[in-house]
Write a protein that holds these residues in place. Structure first.
Motif, PDB file in Angstrom:
ATOM      1  N   HIS A  76       0.825  -1.200   0.000  1.00 22.47           N
ATOM      2  CA  HIS A  76       0.000   0.000   0.000  1.00 22.47           C
ATOM      3  C   HIS A  76       0.864   1.257   0.000  1.00 22.47           C
ATOM      4  O   HIS A  76       2.073   1.204   0.233  1.00 22.47           O
ATOM      5  N   THR A  77       0.184   2.379  -0.222  1.00 24.30           N
ATOM      6  CA  THR A  77       0.837   3.678  -0.145  1.00 24.30           C
ATOM      7  C   THR A  77      -0.185   4.732   0.277  1.00 24.30           C
ATOM      8  O   THR A  77      -1.371   4.632  -0.050  1.00 24.30           O
ATOM      9  N   GLY A  78       0.304   5.731   0.999  1.00 21.61           N
ATOM     10  CA  GLY A  78      -0.533   6.871   1.353  1.00 21.61           C
ATOM     11  C   GLY A  78      -0.182   8.102   0.548  1.00 21.61           C
ATOM     12  O   GLY A  78      -0.725   9.182   0.790  1.00 21.61           O
ATOM     13  N   ASP A  79       0.703   7.959  -0.425  1.00 18.49           N
ATOM     14  CA  ASP A  79       1.141   9.064  -1.278  1.00 18.49           C
ATOM     15  C   ASP A  79       0.426   8.949  -2.614  1.00 18.49           C
ATOM     16  O   ASP A  79       0.662   8.000  -3.374  1.00 18.49           O
ATOM     17  N   ILE A  80      -0.456   9.905  -2.917  1.00 23.59           N
ATOM     18  CA  ILE A  80      -1.216   9.816  -4.164  1.00 23.59           C
ATOM     19  C   ILE A  80      -0.729  10.826  -5.200  1.00 23.59           C
ATOM     20  O   ILE A  80      -1.445  11.145  -6.154  1.00 23.59           O
ATOM     21  N   ASP A  81       0.493  11.321  -5.042  1.00 19.95           N
ATOM     22  CA  ASP A  81       1.094  12.118  -6.108  1.00 19.95           C
ATOM     23  C   ASP A  81       1.166  11.256  -7.371  1.00 19.95           C
ATOM     24  O   ASP A  81       1.555  10.080  -7.323  1.00 19.95           O
ATOM     25  N   PRO A  82       0.761  11.788  -8.516  1.00 20.70           N
ATOM     26  CA  PRO A  82       0.694  10.962  -9.732  1.00 20.70           C
ATOM     27  C   PRO A  82       2.005  10.253 -10.073  1.00 20.70           C
ATOM     28  O   PRO A  82       1.989   9.085 -10.477  1.00 20.70           O
ATOM     29  N   ASP A  83       3.139  10.944  -9.923  1.00 21.35           N
ATOM     30  CA  ASP A  83       4.410  10.294 -10.231  1.00 21.35           C
ATOM     31  C   ASP A  83       4.672   9.128  -9.281  1.00 21.35           C
ATOM     32  O   ASP A  83       5.168   8.063  -9.705  1.00 21.35           O
ATOM     33  N   HIS A  84       4.348   9.326  -8.016  1.00 23.29           N
ATOM     34  CA  HIS A  84       4.540   8.232  -7.056  1.00 23.29           C
ATOM     35  C   HIS A  84       3.612   7.064  -7.380  1.00 23.29           C
ATOM     36  O   HIS A  84       4.025   5.904  -7.302  1.00 23.29           O
ATOM     37  N   LEU A  85       2.364   7.367  -7.742  1.00 27.36           N
ATOM     38  CA  LEU A  85       1.425   6.294  -8.057  1.00 27.36           C
ATOM     39  C   LEU A  85       1.859   5.521  -9.298  1.00 27.36           C
ATOM     40  O   LEU A  85       1.674   4.295  -9.367  1.00 27.36           O
ATOM     41  N   ARG A  86       2.437   6.201 -10.268  1.00 26.80           N
ATOM     42  CA  ARG A  86       2.943   5.475 -11.453  1.00 26.80           C
ATOM     43  C   ARG A  86       4.046   4.516 -11.040  1.00 26.80           C
ATOM     44  O   ARG A  86       4.098   3.366 -11.509  1.00 26.80           O
ATOM     45  N   ASP A  87       4.928   4.977 -10.154  1.00 29.73           N
ATOM     46  CA  ASP A  87       5.997   4.100  -9.667  1.00 29.73           C
ATOM     47  C   ASP A  87       5.423   2.943  -8.861  1.00 29.73           C
ATOM     48  O   ASP A  87       5.842   1.782  -9.029  1.00 29.73           O
ATOM     49  N   PHE A  88       4.454   3.245  -7.999  1.00 29.41           N
ATOM     50  CA  PHE A  88       3.808   2.206  -7.177  1.00 29.41           C
ATOM     51  C   PHE A  88       3.156   1.161  -8.070  1.00 29.41           C
ATOM     52  O   PHE A  88       3.320  -0.050  -7.872  1.00 29.41           O
ATOM     53  N   ALA A  89       2.413   1.612  -9.078  1.00 31.04           N
ATOM     54  CA  ALA A  89       1.708   0.687  -9.969  1.00 31.04           C
ATOM     55  C   ALA A  89       2.678  -0.158 -10.791  1.00 31.04           C
ATOM     56  O   ALA A  89       2.358  -1.295 -11.161  1.00 31.04           O
ATOM     57  N   SER A  90       3.868   0.365 -11.058  1.00 27.90           N
ATOM     58  CA  SER A  90       4.852  -0.412 -11.817  1.00 27.90           C
ATOM     59  C   SER A  90       5.453  -1.527 -10.965  1.00 27.90           C
ATOM     60  O   SER A  90       5.939  -2.528 -11.510  1.00 27.90           O
ATOM     61  N   ARG A  91       5.397  -1.360  -9.658  1.00 23.55           N
ATOM     62  CA  ARG A  91       5.973  -2.359  -8.752  1.00 23.55           C
ATOM     63  C   ARG A  91       4.930  -3.283  -8.131  1.00 23.55           C
ATOM     64  O   ARG A  91       5.249  -4.406  -7.731  1.00 23.55           O
ATOM     65  N   VAL A  92       3.714  -2.790  -8.022  1.00 21.62           N
ATOM     66  CA  VAL A  92       2.647  -3.532  -7.342  1.00 21.62           C
ATOM     67  C   VAL A  92       1.518  -3.778  -8.341  1.00 21.62           C
ATOM     68  O   VAL A  92       0.774  -2.863  -8.691  1.00 21.62           O
ATOM     69  N   PRO A  93       1.381  -4.987  -8.835  1.00 22.85           N
ATOM     70  CA  PRO A  93       0.355  -5.264  -9.839  1.00 22.85           C
ATOM     71  C   PRO A  93      -1.056  -4.970  -9.313  1.00 22.85           C
ATOM     72  O   PRO A  93      -1.359  -5.177  -8.149  1.00 22.85           O
TER      73      PRO A  93
END
Length: 398
Positions: free
Chosen positions: A127-144
């Motif tokens: 999970h993540t509590g950071d919804i900055d778009p760049d962070h979410l793109r990175d999160f989505a690339s690592r977490v299917p």
């Protein structure tokens, strides 16, 4: 207790559900109840003083509590619903009153803080509590995906969306409060809940159940059910052990209830969903009351008020379950009087007819409610399926 020592109760639930006067009879004359304008009349004459707040969910309730504390003589503040946990904890802390304070309350309310604590003992979704778009793109690339987007501080499955694809994720989070949004990996599996009492970081009582449907069933106007598991079921023992681990990882509390939700994957592994330091919603109160022989909210409120109360530790044999039938989108024109089977302990109708509905907004929204029992979990499951069919037969929609 002297007349100068007052117990203040912040509580919006109607007296028909929680008869506080009879539950706290020894001190009722010294209780100040702060409640909603809708519930106030039901408590008048049963408490020493009843203060009605026009908008109970607003900061006006907090200001009333603070004024009462400033006036002096308040020995305790009692509360029981999710929306009161943090704000009552803050007032207790401000005036040095016993009970849960802010740090502990935050861990049971804020899902980001909660998952950090629980993750020290059990598996939690990535999970993540950071919804900055760049962070979410990175999160989505690592977490299917899929991913679940939810408020950090809410209840009743309000504001939860399951999203697929980075575009969908970015669109769903774009309009959300960055300080109150959590994104986590979707967990495929059966959702369970464990209800009981905890004290000092230890589990005193744990009763595992399985949801029939999901807590997002209301989004499709599908009933949500629950059945208590048999004690001999290996999953029951697995969930009890999991509850011990989670409660031990969260801040220690005074004696009180907990409501834990847990995913069980198809391979049998367990994943933490969330935990609350209060009783679960729906008809969990009634289900536990039938199984334990005493209302758990009554026990909890007496403990908070400093009165003697025994926490039940040995449930009766058998199983109890409940069914929440949510409203559909359309016009409900009739509800027929049902011929109820003997296993139905409670049946309630939560609406007048005719009435237009636009669906449900939370997992605990119900048009009809059933509480049923049986000798085994399998029997209760079958009884709940029969109640689902009964609900379809007695309601007419256009």
């Amino acid at each position: 207790m002297s007349r100068r020592e007052r117990v203040v109760i912040a509580h919006r639930i109607p007296a028909a559900v929680t008869p506080l006067g009879s539950w706290l009879t020894e001190i009722a004359d010294d209780v100040v109840l702060v409640t909603s304008a809708e519930a106030a009349d039901g408590y008048r004459g049963a408490m020493g003083e009843v203060i009605a707040v026009a908008d109970y969910g607003s900061n006006e309730t907090v200001e009333v509590l603070r004024r009462l504390c400033r006036d002096g003589g308040v020995s305790r503040i009692v509360s029981g619903t999710e929306d009161d946990v943090l704000r009552v904890a803050a007032v207790r802390e401000e005036f040095g009153l016993p009970g849960m304070h802010t740090v502990a309350a935050t861990a049971f309310i804020d899902k980001l803080v909660m998952k950090a604590a629980a993750g020290r003992a059990v598996e939690v979704p990535r999970h993540t509590g950071d919804i900055d778009p760049d962070h979410l793109r990175d999160f989505a690339s690592r977490v299917p995906g899929p991913w679940v987007v939810k408020p950090r501080r809410s209840y009743g499955s309000r504001g939860i969306e399951v999203v697929t694809g980075i575009g969908h994720l970015l669109a769903e989070t774009a309009g959300r409060d960055p300080d109150d949004t959590l994104v986590e990996q979707f967990v495929d599996g059966t959702l369970h809940h464990v209800d009981g009492f905890m004290c000092g970081g230890e589990v005193v009582l744990a009763l595992p159940s399985e949801y029939l449907g999901t807590c997002l069933s209301f989004q499709d106007s599908t009933p949500l059910g629950s059945v208590q598991l048999d004690a001999a079921d290996p999953v029951c023992r697995q969930l009890v052990d999991f509850a011990h681990a989670v409660v031990g990882a969260l801040p220690a509390t005074d004696a009180g209830p907990f409501h834990l939700e847990v995913f069980r994957r198809p391979d049998g592994s367990l994943v933490f969903c969330e935990i609350a330091c209060r009783l679960g919603g729906g008809h969990i109160m009634e289900s536990l009351t039938y199984r334990l022989g005493v209302n758990p909210v009554q026990v909890w409120y007496r403990l908070q008020a400093g009165l003697p109360a025994d926490i039940p530790t040995v449930p009766a044999a058998g199983s109890v379950g409940f069914l929440l039938v949510p409203p559909r989108i359309g016009t409900l024109t009739a509800i027929d009087t049902p011929d109820l089977p003997g296993y139905v302990r409670d049946f309630c109708i939560r609406t007048e007819v005719p009435r237009d509905f636009r669906g449900a907004t939370a997992s605990t929204d119900e048009l009809l409610g059933f509480v049923v029992d049986g000798p085994t979990a399998a029997t209760v499951r079958e009884n709940l399926r029969s109640c689902t069919a009964l609900a379809d037969r007695i309601t007419t929609w256009v």
